[in-house]
Motif scaffolding. Structure first.
Motif: not given
Length: 187
Positions: A103-122
């Protein structure tokens, strides 16, 4: 006559309001419809020797609240991965929560990103954020995207400027048995 006109105006207002929902909001609401369900997937794109091929792949839309959806992604008996989606200010953030079996966190975790706009429904795109660049310098050129329609959910990764492409597609028309809790969670 006044009653008919009033009803027509109300219906028109409802239709206008429904059309005013952003792509991100519609995507979010459509994904929430699958909360509690599990689906099997398959690798559509990836290297021939990747660690996911020829293994049972299951996503479980396990936890949904107003602003967070957690989707554990199981690769056979490996329950280390959870996609964490967060909805805020008409944008969606994708993070990868990686855990060890204890259950402990891996040293490589919580990576990703955020959308730069609202995108589309799909379709929602997630270019690598600064935390990802700091944690995994080679991933600075990563772009993840998720497609969602009535029949399928796809998770995709492309490293811009390279041949790296990974796509796993889940069939939303058939649920599968819900797996036990991912590593770090309790049933």
């Amino acid at each position: 006559m006044k009653k008919t006109l009033f009803l027509c105006c109300m219906l028109f207002s409802v239709l206008i309001f429904a059309q005013e929902k952003s792509g991100a909001k519609q995507f979010w609401e459509n994904l929430q419809k699958h909360c509690g369900k599990s689906f099997e997937g398959e690798v559509i794109e990836g290297t021939e020797n990747d660690a996911f091929r020829n293994k049972k792949l299951v996503m479980h839309v396990r936890n949904c609240d107003e602003n967070t959806i957690r989707i554990p992604f199981f690769v056979a008996d490996d329950k280390s991965r959870t996609w964490v989606l967060t909805y805020e200010n008409d944008r969606i953030q994708l993070k990868h929560d990686h855990r060890h079996e204890d259950g402990s966190e891996d040293k490589v975790t919580q990576y990703g990103g955020i959308t730069s706009n609202s995108g589309s429904p799909t379709l929602q795109f997630f270019p690598a954020d600064q935390q990802t660049c700091d944690l995994i310098p080679n991933a600075a050129a990563n772009v993840w995207w998720i497609t969602l329609d009535e029949k399928s959910f796809t998770y995709n990764l492309r490293r811009i400027g390279s041949d790296r492409l990974f796509t796993v597609k889940f069939d939303l028309t058939k649920t599968v048995a819900t797996p036990s809790a991912p590593w770090g969670w309790k049933d």
